[in-house]
Write a protein that holds these residues in place. Structure first.
Motif, PDB file in Angstrom:
ATOM      1  N   LEU A  25       0.826  -1.209   0.000  1.00  0.00           N
ATOM      2  CA  LEU A  25       0.000   0.000   0.000  1.00  0.00           C
ATOM      3  C   LEU A  25       0.861   1.260   0.000  1.00  0.00           C
ATOM      4  CD1 LEU A  25      -2.861  -1.072   2.444  1.00  0.00           C
ATOM      5  CD2 LEU A  25      -2.568  -1.536  -0.009  1.00  0.00           C
ATOM      6  N   ASN A  26       2.170   1.090   0.071  1.00  0.00           N
ATOM      7  CA  ASN A  26       3.142   2.171  -0.089  1.00  0.00           C
ATOM      8  C   ASN A  26       2.960   3.319   0.898  1.00  0.00           C
ATOM      9  OD1 ASN A  26       5.386   1.958  -1.933  1.00  0.00           O
ATOM     10  ND2 ASN A  26       3.881   1.532  -3.534  1.00  0.00           N
ATOM     11  N   ILE A  27       2.413   3.000   2.069  1.00  0.00           N
ATOM     12  CA  ILE A  27       2.306   3.985   3.151  1.00  0.00           C
ATOM     13  C   ILE A  27       2.631   3.273   4.456  1.00  0.00           C
ATOM     14  CG2 ILE A  27       0.748   5.474   4.475  1.00  0.00           C
ATOM     15  CD1 ILE A  27      -0.782   5.973   1.875  1.00  0.00           C
ATOM     16  N   ALA A  28       3.472   3.916   5.242  1.00  0.00           N
ATOM     17  CA  ALA A  28       3.777   3.458   6.597  1.00  0.00           C
ATOM     18  C   ALA A  28       3.041   4.397   7.541  1.00  0.00           C
ATOM     19  CB  ALA A  28       5.283   3.495   6.844  1.00  0.00           C
ATOM     20  N   PRO A  29       1.896   4.000   8.078  1.00  0.00           N
ATOM     21  CA  PRO A  29       1.016   4.957   8.754  1.00  0.00           C
ATOM     22  C   PRO A  29       1.424   5.365  10.165  1.00  0.00           C
ATOM     23  CG  PRO A  29       0.019   2.781   8.750  1.00  0.00           C
ATOM     24  CD  PRO A  29       1.262   2.675   7.914  1.00  0.00           C
ATOM     25  N   ARG A  30       2.025   4.464  10.927  1.00  0.00           N
ATOM     26  CA  ARG A  30       2.287   4.749  12.336  1.00  0.00           C
ATOM     27  C   ARG A  30       3.713   5.233  12.557  1.00  0.00           C
ATOM     28  NH1 ARG A  30      -0.307   0.152  16.148  1.00  0.00           N
ATOM     29  NH2 ARG A  30       1.837   0.229  16.909  1.00  0.00           N
ATOM     30  N   GLU A  31       3.917   5.914  13.666  1.00  0.00           N
ATOM     31  CA  GLU A  31       5.255   6.402  13.993  1.00  0.00           C
ATOM     32  C   GLU A  31       6.242   5.256  14.120  1.00  0.00           C
ATOM     33  OE1 GLU A  31       5.517   9.188  17.187  1.00  0.00           O
ATOM     34  OE2 GLU A  31       3.827  10.397  16.483  1.00  0.00           O
ATOM     35  N   ASP A  32       5.783   4.113  14.641  1.00  0.00           N
ATOM     36  CA  ASP A  32       6.679   2.981  14.793  1.00  0.00           C
ATOM     37  C   ASP A  32       6.681   2.065  13.567  1.00  0.00           C
ATOM     38  OD1 ASP A  32       4.122   2.081  15.259  1.00  0.00           O
ATOM     39  OD2 ASP A  32       4.544   1.141  17.190  1.00  0.00           O
ATOM     40  N   ASP A  33       6.103   2.546  12.465  1.00  0.00           N
ATOM     41  CA  ASP A  33       6.193   1.843  11.186  1.00  0.00           C
ATOM     42  C   ASP A  33       7.354   2.364  10.341  1.00  0.00           C
ATOM     43  OD1 ASP A  33       4.006   0.217  11.666  1.00  0.00           O
ATOM     44  OD2 ASP A  33       2.579   1.554  10.673  1.00  0.00           O
ATOM     45  N   VAL A  34       8.096   3.325  10.865  1.00  0.00           N
ATOM     46  CA  VAL A  34       9.256   3.876  10.168  1.00  0.00           C
ATOM     47  C   VAL A  34      10.427   3.991  11.143  1.00  0.00           C
ATOM     48  CG1 VAL A  34       7.885   5.156   8.480  1.00  0.00           C
ATOM     49  CG2 VAL A  34       8.544   6.256  10.624  1.00  0.00           C
ATOM     50  N   TRP A  35      11.604   4.083  10.593  1.00  0.00           N
ATOM     51  CA  TRP A  35      12.799   4.099  11.442  1.00  0.00           C
ATOM     52  C   TRP A  35      12.984   5.431  12.165  1.00  0.00           C
ATOM     53  CZ3 TRP A  35      16.983   7.407  10.481  1.00  0.00           C
ATOM     54  CH2 TRP A  35      16.981   8.074   9.255  1.00  0.00           C
ATOM     55  N   ASP A  36      12.432   6.531  11.614  1.00  0.00           N
ATOM     56  CA  ASP A  36      12.529   7.834  12.279  1.00  0.00           C
ATOM     57  C   ASP A  36      11.344   8.682  11.849  1.00  0.00           C
ATOM     58  OD1 ASP A  36      13.206  10.570  13.003  1.00  0.00           O
ATOM     59  OD2 ASP A  36      15.250   9.854  13.359  1.00  0.00           O
ATOM     60  N   VAL A  76      -0.931   9.610   5.159  1.00  0.00           N
ATOM     61  CA  VAL A  76      -1.433   8.863   6.318  1.00  0.00           C
ATOM     62  C   VAL A  76      -2.920   9.135   6.527  1.00  0.00           C
ATOM     63  CG1 VAL A  76      -1.240   8.600   8.812  1.00  0.00           C
ATOM     64  CG2 VAL A  76       0.831   8.713   7.408  1.00  0.00           C
ATOM     65  N   ALA A  77      -3.340  10.389   6.290  1.00  0.00           N
ATOM     66  CA  ALA A  77      -4.757  10.734   6.425  1.00  0.00           C
ATOM     67  C   ALA A  77      -5.596  10.012   5.368  1.00  0.00           C
ATOM     68  CB  ALA A  77      -4.938  12.240   6.312  1.00  0.00           C
ATOM     69  N   HIS A  78      -5.125   9.982   4.124  1.00  0.00           N
ATOM     70  CA  HIS A  78      -5.836   9.257   3.069  1.00  0.00           C
ATOM     71  C   HIS A  78      -5.909   7.763   3.395  1.00  0.00           C
ATOM     72  CE1 HIS A  78      -5.699  12.896   0.676  1.00  0.00           C
ATOM     73  NE2 HIS A  78      -6.276  12.284  -0.350  1.00  0.00           N
ATOM     74  N   PHE A  79      -4.828   7.225   3.894  1.00  0.00           N
ATOM     75  CA  PHE A  79      -4.752   5.818   4.291  1.00  0.00           C
ATOM     76  C   PHE A  79      -5.800   5.517   5.355  1.00  0.00           C
ATOM     77  CE2 PHE A  79      -2.988   2.359   6.846  1.00  0.00           C
ATOM     78  CZ  PHE A  79      -2.358   1.527   5.940  1.00  0.00           C
ATOM     79  N   ALA A  80      -5.868   6.373   6.371  1.00  0.00           N
ATOM     80  CA  ALA A  80      -6.811   6.172   7.470  1.00  0.00           C
ATOM     81  C   ALA A  80      -8.258   6.262   6.984  1.00  0.00           C
ATOM     82  CB  ALA A  80      -6.562   7.203   8.562  1.00  0.00           C
TER      83      ALA A  80
END
Length: 262
Positions: free
Chosen positions: A151-162, A177-181
């Motif tokens: 889906l090419n979106i990492a929505p959460r803060e802990d879904d990315v390294w920084d 992230v808003a569109h994803f949600a």
């Protein structure tokens, strides 16, 4: 019926046929959903997959880019495909299993490098694609359905390294992230992976640009498994098979797994 499912952006199914067969042999998912197959359907190595026990296939393909396929040991019939945002791309296919569960396999546009639709057409296409997904699921509320894919979106803060460093990087920007949600909420979709693994950093993609991808661990969770709310509690055993990213000539994505009791 209990069945296991995996989703994997393979980054060329023909180039990485051997890796797909290795995964099928070692992990034996009942269903494997592939994205970015980069091949017309008639050029995909479907005979080799059938020889491995995956006799049921639904797919959409294109030469050189995009492309989605669902391989299944379980009897499955095609349940349609949609050209969201009218891009003319092979980015969605659906299959219906013999137990009545529908699986949607998506490859959402990556969105290019600049998070501004005014100067980057690809970013606008990504947002439009997600908007049409949202509207479609709002008008066709899914039941007994599973949605997977890159889906090419990492929505959460802990879904990315920084989180802070990636706020302006495509795949983690607030507008994406808003569109994803909104898309997730419109279909009443439940994030199965985070239902099972609610806390902690979790990634499914690591850039080819990193010489030591494992040591640097600058990953993102771009690959997802969702379930419609009526069957979300039947999901379990979620995991990301990180080790696959270290196989020889790998995809830059690792497969994501879940099981369902339906």
């Amino acid at each position: 019926m209990t069945f296991s499912l995996a989703t994997w952006n393979i980054n060329s199914v023909r180039l990485r046929e051997a890796l797909v067969l290795k995964l099928l042999d070692q992990e034996c998912p009942d269903v494997l959903c592939l994205q970015e197959c980069k091949s017309p359907v008639d050029k995909m190595p479907l005979e080799a997959f059938a020889a491995a026990g995956y006799n049921h296939v639904v797919a959409r393909g294109q030469k050189g880019y995009n492309g989605v396929a669902i391989l299944s040991k379980i009897p499955m019939q095609e349940a349609g495909s949609h050209d969201f945002a009218s891009l003319g791309h092979a980015r969605h296919i659906a299959g219906k299993l013999e137990n009545g569960a529908t699986i949607h396999n998506f490859y959402v546009p990556a969105g290019g490098d600049v998070a501004d639709r005014k100067v980057n057409e690809k970013f606008g296409q990504k947002l439009d694609y997600l908007t049409e997904m949202r509207d479609w699921f709002r008008d066709n509320r899914p039941e007994k359905s599973i949605l997977v894919g890159d889906l090419n979106i990492a929505p959460r803060e802990d879904d990315v390294w920084d989180h802070k460093k990636l706020l302006k990087v495509v795949s983690h920007t607030p507008i994406e992230v808003a569109h994803f949600a909104e898309t997730q909420a419109a279909g009443g979709w439940v994030d199965v992976t985070r239902q099972d693994i609610p806390d902690g950093r979790l990634y499914s993609w690591w850039s080819y640009r990193a010489k030591d991808w494992d040591g640097a661990d600058k990953g993102r969770r771009l690959d997802h498994i969702w379930a419609s709310s009526d069957i979300s509690q039947s999901a379990h055993s979620s995991r990301v098979l990180r080790s696959v990213r270290g196989w020889e000539k790998p995809s830059d994505h690792a497969p994501v797994f879940a099981s369902f009791d339906l």
